[in-house]
Design a protein around this motif. Sequence first.
Motif, PDB file in Angstrom:
ATOM      1  N   LEU A 158       0.830  -1.206   0.000  1.00 15.12           N
ATOM      2  CA  LEU A 158       0.000   0.000   0.000  1.00 15.12           C
ATOM      3  C   LEU A 158       0.863   1.255   0.000  1.00 15.12           C
ATOM      4  CD1 LEU A 158      -2.766   1.285   0.078  1.00 15.12           C
ATOM      5  CD2 LEU A 158      -2.773   1.041   2.568  1.00 15.12           C
ATOM      6  N   ASP A 159       1.949   1.234   0.745  1.00 14.28           N
ATOM      7  CA  ASP A 159       2.863   2.371   0.760  1.00 14.28           C
ATOM      8  C   ASP A 159       3.429   2.611  -0.640  1.00 14.28           C
ATOM      9  OD1 ASP A 159       4.463   4.463   1.801  1.00 14.28           O
ATOM     10  OD2 ASP A 159       6.152   3.097   2.022  1.00 14.28           O
ATOM     11  N   LEU A 160       3.837   1.537  -1.306  1.00 14.30           N
ATOM     12  CA  LEU A 160       4.393   1.650  -2.659  1.00 14.30           C
ATOM     13  C   LEU A 160       3.342   2.168  -3.636  1.00 14.30           C
ATOM     14  CD1 LEU A 160       6.618   1.227  -4.735  1.00 14.30           C
ATOM     15  CD2 LEU A 160       5.948  -1.193  -4.869  1.00 14.30           C
ATOM     16  N   THR A 199      13.837  -7.209  -4.175  1.00 14.87           N
ATOM     17  CA  THR A 199      13.804  -5.869  -4.762  1.00 14.87           C
ATOM     18  C   THR A 199      14.047  -5.893  -6.271  1.00 14.87           C
ATOM     19  OG1 THR A 199      16.124  -5.595  -4.120  1.00 14.87           O
ATOM     20  CG2 THR A 199      14.462  -4.704  -2.636  1.00 14.87           C
ATOM     21  N   ASP A 200      14.866  -6.816  -6.753  1.00 12.17           N
ATOM     22  CA  ASP A 200      15.106  -6.899  -8.201  1.00 12.17           C
ATOM     23  C   ASP A 200      13.821  -7.249  -8.936  1.00 12.17           C
ATOM     24  OD1 ASP A 200      17.777  -6.255  -7.940  1.00 12.17           O
ATOM     25  OD2 ASP A 200      18.442  -8.357  -7.869  1.00 12.17           O
ATOM     26  N   THR A 222      11.441   2.680  -4.734  1.00 15.02           N
ATOM     27  CA  THR A 222      11.612   1.394  -4.047  1.00 15.02           C
ATOM     28  C   THR A 222      12.830   1.320  -3.132  1.00 15.02           C
ATOM     29  OG1 THR A 222      12.883   0.515  -5.930  1.00 15.02           O
ATOM     30  CG2 THR A 222      10.495   0.172  -5.947  1.00 15.02           C
ATOM     31  N   HIS A 223      13.637   2.367  -3.064  1.00 17.50           N
ATOM     32  CA  HIS A 223      14.945   2.234  -2.399  1.00 17.50           C
ATOM     33  C   HIS A 223      14.847   1.952  -0.905  1.00 17.50           C
ATOM     34  CE1 HIS A 223      14.313   6.355  -0.992  1.00 17.50           C
ATOM     35  NE2 HIS A 223      15.318   6.183  -0.185  1.00 17.50           N
ATOM     36  N   ASP A 224      13.758   2.413  -0.245  1.00 18.99           N
ATOM     37  CA  ASP A 224      13.671   2.229   1.210  1.00 18.99           C
ATOM     38  C   ASP A 224      12.450   1.403   1.623  1.00 18.99           C
ATOM     39  OD1 ASP A 224      11.777   4.081   0.501  1.00 18.99           O
ATOM     40  OD2 ASP A 224      12.126   5.402   2.212  1.00 18.99           O
ATOM     41  N   SER A 228      15.431  -2.556   6.808  1.00 20.55           N
ATOM     42  CA  SER A 228      16.318  -3.453   7.554  1.00 20.55           C
ATOM     43  C   SER A 228      17.334  -4.160   6.664  1.00 20.55           C
ATOM     44  CB  SER A 228      15.505  -4.502   8.307  1.00 20.55           C
ATOM     45  OG  SER A 228      14.725  -5.278   7.409  1.00 20.55           O
ATOM     46  N   LEU A 229      17.101  -4.117   5.325  1.00 20.41           N
ATOM     47  CA  LEU A 229      18.025  -4.806   4.418  1.00 20.41           C
ATOM     48  C   LEU A 229      19.242  -3.963   4.129  1.00 20.41           C
ATOM     49  CD1 LEU A 229      15.560  -6.441   1.857  1.00 20.41           C
ATOM     50  CD2 LEU A 229      16.639  -7.451   3.864  1.00 20.41           C
TER      51      LEU A 229
END
Length: 229
Positions: A158-160, A199-200, A222-224, A228-229
């Motif tokens: 949802l954030d994305l 992420t890829d 998408t960077h954040d 935690s990664l």
Amino acid sequence: MRYYPLLLDLHHKNCLVVGAGTVGTRKIRTLLKASPKHLLVLDTAPFSTKLTRLAARHPELVLENRTFSANDLDQKHLVFACTSNRTLNAAIARGCQQRNILCNIIDDPQAGDVVLPSIIQRGDLLVTVSTSGKSPALCRTLRQELDCRFGEEYEILLDLLGRIRQAMLPLGQDSDDNAECFRSLVNSSLLAAIREKDTDEIRTILARLLPKELHPSIGALTHDLFPSL
């Protein structure tokens, strides 16, 4: 259907909770999450240490050790009667009805206008379940099932989607095109990729489904997602 389902914005609303026992404290905590303008809590018994500490962190929360007065309903928009005194709760319900104030009555839900659903929250995603006050036990069971069904990946998705929506607005695309884009995103394997924290794959899906104008922004979108990664 007796009850009309809705979500209520309390940012400019004044609320009242009468009775700060176990149930009342739960109502207070949930109300504070919605950031009401003012929340008055009344109880003749001493307030718990947890509540006094909560009030110290929330200036909108006011605790008063005294009995309820009809004047306490003035300028209130939402009221909860959470005392163990059925006569007092009934009087609060009548006062609210006379003033057209929404109210929830702990020991007699049908005396008020509002019954509270069980809530599953994942960020801005809210999933609610209600049995219209007929079976709290069934409501709890359904909530537990849904709590397992909706993991943190839904909050991230949802954030994305919210970020993408903000990025798409300046493009001035046709609303039907935007709707089709979001349908494609929701029906894609994007949720599974988020669940796997891949992420890829997330970026590959976005590159396939987003307008070309947004491709340079995919990294920023998408960077954040997974701090935690």
